[in-house]
Design an enzyme around this catalytic site. Sequence first.
Site, PDB file in Angstrom:
ATOM      1  N   ASP A 118      12.591  -8.112   6.077  1.00 55.21           N
ATOM      2  CA  ASP A 118      13.096  -6.904   5.424  1.00 55.21           C
ATOM      3  C   ASP A 118      12.109  -5.740   5.525  1.00 55.21           C
ATOM      4  O   ASP A 118      12.501  -4.577   5.387  1.00 55.21           O
ATOM      5  CB  ASP A 118      13.383  -7.176   3.945  1.00 55.21           C
ATOM      6  CG  ASP A 118      14.716  -7.875   3.726  1.00 55.21           C
ATOM      7  OD1 ASP A 118      15.591  -7.793   4.615  1.00 55.21           O
ATOM      8  OD2 ASP A 118      14.879  -8.502   2.662  1.00 55.21           O
ATOM      9  N   TYR A 225      21.689  -0.801   4.036  1.00 54.93           N
ATOM     10  CA  TYR A 225      21.159  -1.375   2.795  1.00 54.93           C
ATOM     11  C   TYR A 225      20.846  -0.260   1.795  1.00 54.93           C
ATOM     12  O   TYR A 225      20.280   0.768   2.154  1.00 54.93           O
ATOM     13  CB  TYR A 225      19.892  -2.186   3.096  1.00 54.93           C
ATOM     14  CG  TYR A 225      19.235  -2.766   1.872  1.00 54.93           C
ATOM     15  CD1 TYR A 225      19.597  -4.018   1.392  1.00 54.93           C
ATOM     16  CD2 TYR A 225      18.251  -2.058   1.183  1.00 54.93           C
ATOM     17  CE1 TYR A 225      18.999  -4.556   0.266  1.00 54.93           C
ATOM     18  CE2 TYR A 225      17.650  -2.580   0.049  1.00 54.93           C
ATOM     19  CZ  TYR A 225      18.027  -3.827  -0.398  1.00 54.93           C
ATOM     20  OH  TYR A 225      17.434  -4.349  -1.518  1.00 54.93           O
TER      21      TYR A 225
END
EC number: 5.1.3.4
Length: 228
Positions: A118, A225
């Site tokens: 991430d 996201y």
Amino acid sequence: MQKLKQQVFEANMDLPRYGLVTFTWGNVSAIDRERGLVVIKPSGVAYETMKADDMVVVDMSGKVVEGEYRPSSDTATHLELYRRYPSLGGIVHTHSTHATAWAQAGLAIPALGTTHADYFFGDIPCTRGLSEEEVQGEYELNTGKVIIETLGDAEPLHTPGIVVYQHGPFAWGKDAHDAVHNAVVMEEVAKMAWIARSINPQLNHIDSFLMNKHFMRKHGPNAYYGQK
């Protein structure tokens, strides 16, 4: 520069808050690229007594232009990275336990799962060791140079951190707070990697397609996201 000094002060105060430093260890800086000035933590000043006005302003040659204290002993490392990578807005150096352990072991922090992916596009690299001549010479400047040697022409915000062999972690970001955020994540994934490899010494890296998905959905051109 008062606003930037306040931001750098707050970012430095986040280091003990997140357990990344002990005593006076560690330092955070940020750059004002229009003015060509960097704000950085003063050397050896305790976090408990430090104030925003204690932050030191230096030019790109390291000359103090504002402040009563000497700047961090790592200032030359920060300046070298700012000179080389225009996308950097903030830099942090810590001696956080697990990331430093990987540095002392001389190993990259392996990308083993999605938490790592991430934030970091691949392993968090470890530099080579500095030679005796490099250490006895301009040590802090040469630390910056060996980081640049390791990163090369890669976009540093895609791998926003590194461990310097036998020394410790440096992280960076678009500003001082982003740099500290990445330093916190680096410490967490360093701990996770150590635990995972302890459980399964044969553990392989994260699948490349899964790493690509997790990194690109947060940082790619079509990232989705979070909220806009």
